[in-house]
Design a protein around this motif. Structure first.
Motif, PDB file in Angstrom:
ATOM      1  N   GLU A  21       0.870  -1.214  -0.230  1.00 43.67           N
ATOM      2  CA  GLU A  21       0.249   0.561   0.094  1.00 43.67           C
ATOM      3  C   GLU A  21       0.440   1.334  -0.104  1.00 43.67           C
ATOM      4  O   GLU A  21       0.553   2.236  -1.305  1.00 43.67           O
ATOM      5  CB  GLU A  21      -1.419  -0.727   1.208  1.00 43.67           C
ATOM      6  N   ILE A  22       1.683   1.093   0.890  1.00 41.39           N
ATOM      7  CA  ILE A  22       2.893   2.386   0.675  1.00 41.39           C
ATOM      8  C   ILE A  22       3.119   2.388  -0.750  1.00 41.39           C
ATOM      9  O   ILE A  22       3.557   3.324  -1.323  1.00 41.39           O
ATOM     10  CB  ILE A  22       3.929   2.575   1.570  1.00 41.39           C
ATOM     11  N   LYS A  23       3.624   2.186  -1.511  1.00 42.16           N
ATOM     12  CA  LYS A  23       4.797   1.643  -2.359  1.00 42.16           C
ATOM     13  C   LYS A  23       3.401   2.076  -3.530  1.00 42.16           C
ATOM     14  O   LYS A  23       4.357   2.684  -4.483  1.00 42.16           O
ATOM     15  CB  LYS A  23       5.094   0.469  -3.072  1.00 42.16           C
ATOM     16  N   THR A  24       1.943   1.905  -3.521  1.00 35.34           N
ATOM     17  CA  THR A  24       1.101   2.433  -4.104  1.00 35.34           C
ATOM     18  C   THR A  24       1.069   3.838  -4.281  1.00 35.34           C
ATOM     19  O   THR A  24       0.463   4.605  -4.565  1.00 35.34           O
ATOM     20  CB  THR A  24      -0.609   1.428  -3.626  1.00 35.34           C
TER      21      THR A  24
ATOM     22  N   GLN B  95      -2.245  10.699   2.679  1.00 31.36           N
ATOM     23  CA  GLN B  95      -1.993   9.176   2.589  1.00 31.36           C
ATOM     24  C   GLN B  95      -1.539   8.674   2.804  1.00 31.36           C
ATOM     25  O   GLN B  95      -1.426   7.534   3.536  1.00 31.36           O
ATOM     26  CB  GLN B  95      -3.573   8.930   1.366  1.00 31.36           C
ATOM     27  N   PHE B  96      -0.740   8.691   2.176  1.00 23.73           N
ATOM     28  CA  PHE B  96       1.117   8.124   1.982  1.00 23.73           C
ATOM     29  C   PHE B  96       2.031   8.245   3.631  1.00 23.73           C
ATOM     30  O   PHE B  96       2.512   7.051   4.247  1.00 23.73           O
ATOM     31  CB  PHE B  96       1.399   9.074   1.168  1.00 23.73           C
ATOM     32  N   THR B  97       1.779   9.415   4.155  1.00 21.57           N
ATOM     33  CA  THR B  97       2.172   9.640   5.355  1.00 21.57           C
ATOM     34  C   THR B  97       1.329   9.231   6.530  1.00 21.57           C
ATOM     35  O   THR B  97       2.405   8.768   8.040  1.00 21.57           O
ATOM     36  CB  THR B  97       1.987  11.317   5.395  1.00 21.57           C
ATOM     37  N   TRP B  98      -0.506   9.184   6.500  1.00 25.16           N
ATOM     38  CA  TRP B  98      -0.791   8.233   7.305  1.00 25.16           C
ATOM     39  C   TRP B  98      -0.276   6.813   7.281  1.00 25.16           C
ATOM     40  O   TRP B  98      -0.167   6.850   8.599  1.00 25.16           O
ATOM     41  CB  TRP B  98      -2.383   8.089   6.958  1.00 25.16           C
ATOM     42  N   GLU B  99      -0.094   6.464   6.540  1.00 20.12           N
ATOM     43  CA  GLU B  99       0.335   4.921   6.291  1.00 20.12           C
ATOM     44  C   GLU B  99       2.001   4.561   6.727  1.00 20.12           C
ATOM     45  O   GLU B  99       1.698   3.660   7.687  1.00 20.12           O
ATOM     46  CB  GLU B  99       0.004   4.583   4.770  1.00 20.12           C
ATOM     47  N   LEU B 100       2.303   5.471   6.216  1.00 22.76           N
ATOM     48  CA  LEU B 100       3.464   4.935   6.830  1.00 22.76           C
ATOM     49  C   LEU B 100       3.977   4.755   7.819  1.00 22.76           C
ATOM     50  O   LEU B 100       4.978   4.705   8.554  1.00 22.76           O
ATOM     51  CB  LEU B 100       4.955   5.596   5.581  1.00 22.76           C
ATOM     52  N   ALA B 101       3.740   6.140   8.583  1.00 22.43           N
ATOM     53  CA  ALA B 101       3.691   6.600  10.243  1.00 22.43           C
ATOM     54  C   ALA B 101       3.135   5.537  10.755  1.00 22.43           C
ATOM     55  O   ALA B 101       3.869   4.919  12.004  1.00 22.43           O
ATOM     56  CB  ALA B 101       3.157   8.142  10.049  1.00 22.43           C
ATOM     57  N   ARG B 102       2.001   5.155  10.529  1.00 19.28           N
ATOM     58  CA  ARG B 102       1.482   4.431  11.662  1.00 19.28           C
ATOM     59  C   ARG B 102       1.523   2.969  11.074  1.00 19.28           C
ATOM     60  O   ARG B 102       1.858   2.299  11.738  1.00 19.28           O
ATOM     61  CB  ARG B 102      -0.254   4.022  11.319  1.00 19.28           C
ATOM     62  N   HIS B 103       2.437   2.118  10.133  1.00 19.06           N
ATOM     63  CA  HIS B 103       3.166   1.315   9.947  1.00 19.06           C
ATOM     64  C   HIS B 103       4.735   1.470  10.727  1.00 19.06           C
ATOM     65  O   HIS B 103       4.805  -0.248  11.524  1.00 19.06           O
ATOM     66  CB  HIS B 103       3.432   0.770   8.333  1.00 19.06           C
ATOM     67  N   SER B 104       4.830   1.890  10.941  1.00 20.57           N
ATOM     68  CA  SER B 104       6.553   2.434  11.119  1.00 20.57           C
ATOM     69  C   SER B 104       6.028   2.635  12.930  1.00 20.57           C
ATOM     70  O   SER B 104       6.974   1.461  13.486  1.00 20.57           O
ATOM     71  CB  SER B 104       7.529   3.462  11.120  1.00 20.57           C
ATOM     72  N   ILE B 105       5.183   3.083  13.398  1.00 25.00           N
ATOM     73  CA  ILE B 105       5.337   2.872  15.052  1.00 25.00           C
ATOM     74  C   ILE B 105       4.401   1.553  15.836  1.00 25.00           C
ATOM     75  O   ILE B 105       5.143   1.011  16.044  1.00 25.00           O
ATOM     76  CB  ILE B 105       4.456   4.811  15.929  1.00 25.00           C
TER      77      ILE B 105
END
Length: 223
Positions: A45-48, A68-78
């Protein structure tokens, strides 16, 4: 989540979104997957979302996919730092701790770049180069996780334990910050405490940010 205090809970509107039927079904589906499945799904999803930023034909669309990218990547990392990396150390001993430390260091580099990117306008000359720098670091990180770290972890887990971890990962992502905060601690318990203070502020801000239509986002009514 039992550790949330009244002051730390997200707004009522956000809470309704988090527990609306589509979100609950998503968490239920994740509970049937392994932790590797859940992580790989996020990676794709992040790549998409990154590719959607690249191919957007107007600035408004770029901003929506940027959020959307920021929202997903930040949450995924934590979510990884709170759920997955402690499992490396728990189930794999010293080798697992080395894996966790390496992955946290890689996350820090991405967080620093994401913190810059999340504030940039598409008209800024550094917008695209910053995105590409994030994806360059992230691609190397993803390759290591998917080819080495996650298979090693799965070998040490029973199937039901992996499914339970995937469910915990999905639930955790619903309550962590949705923007990058690179100066915050990246290890529990301090990461958990800071995240619980920061997340409601991020989630409130998400209600006023533009997100793409027909995507899972904190403010689906904002168009």
């Amino acid at each position: 989540m039992p550790f949330l205090t009244q002051a730390a809970r997200p707004s009522t509107r956000l809470a309704l979104h988090l527990f609306k039927p589509t979100t609950i079904r998503s968490l239920a589906a994740m509970s049937m997957s392994t932790i590797s499945d859940a992580i790989k799904k996020d990676h794709q999803e992040i790549k998409t979302y990154a590719e959607n930023i690249r191919t957007a034909t107007d600035d408004d669309s770029k901003v929506r996919w940027q959020n959307q990218f920021t929202w997903e990547l930040a949450r995924h990392s934590i979510g990884e730092e709170l759920v997955v990396y402690p499992a490396f150390a728990k189930h794999l001993g010293a080798k697992g701790q080395e894996m966790a430390d390496k992955d946290r260091d890689e996350h820090q580099s991405v967080k620093d770049l994401l913190y810059k990117f999340q504030k940039l306008s598409p008209t800024d000359p550094s917008f695209t180069p910053t995105l590409e720098a994030i994806m360059a670091d992230l691609t190397e990180h993803i390759t290591g996780e998917e080819n080495d770290d996650l298979p090693t972890l799965e070998k040490a887990l029973e199937r039901e334990d992996s499914e339970s971890m995937a469910k915990s990962f999905g639930r955790t992502k619903a309550f962590v910050p949705s923007r990058s905060h690179p100066s915050a601690p990246n290890k529990p318990p301090f990461e958990t405490a800071v995240g619980l203070m920061t997340a409601p502020i991020d989630h409130l801000g998400d209600l006023f940010r533009k997100f793409p239509d027909k995507t899972v986002s904190p403010n689906p009514s904002t168009k």
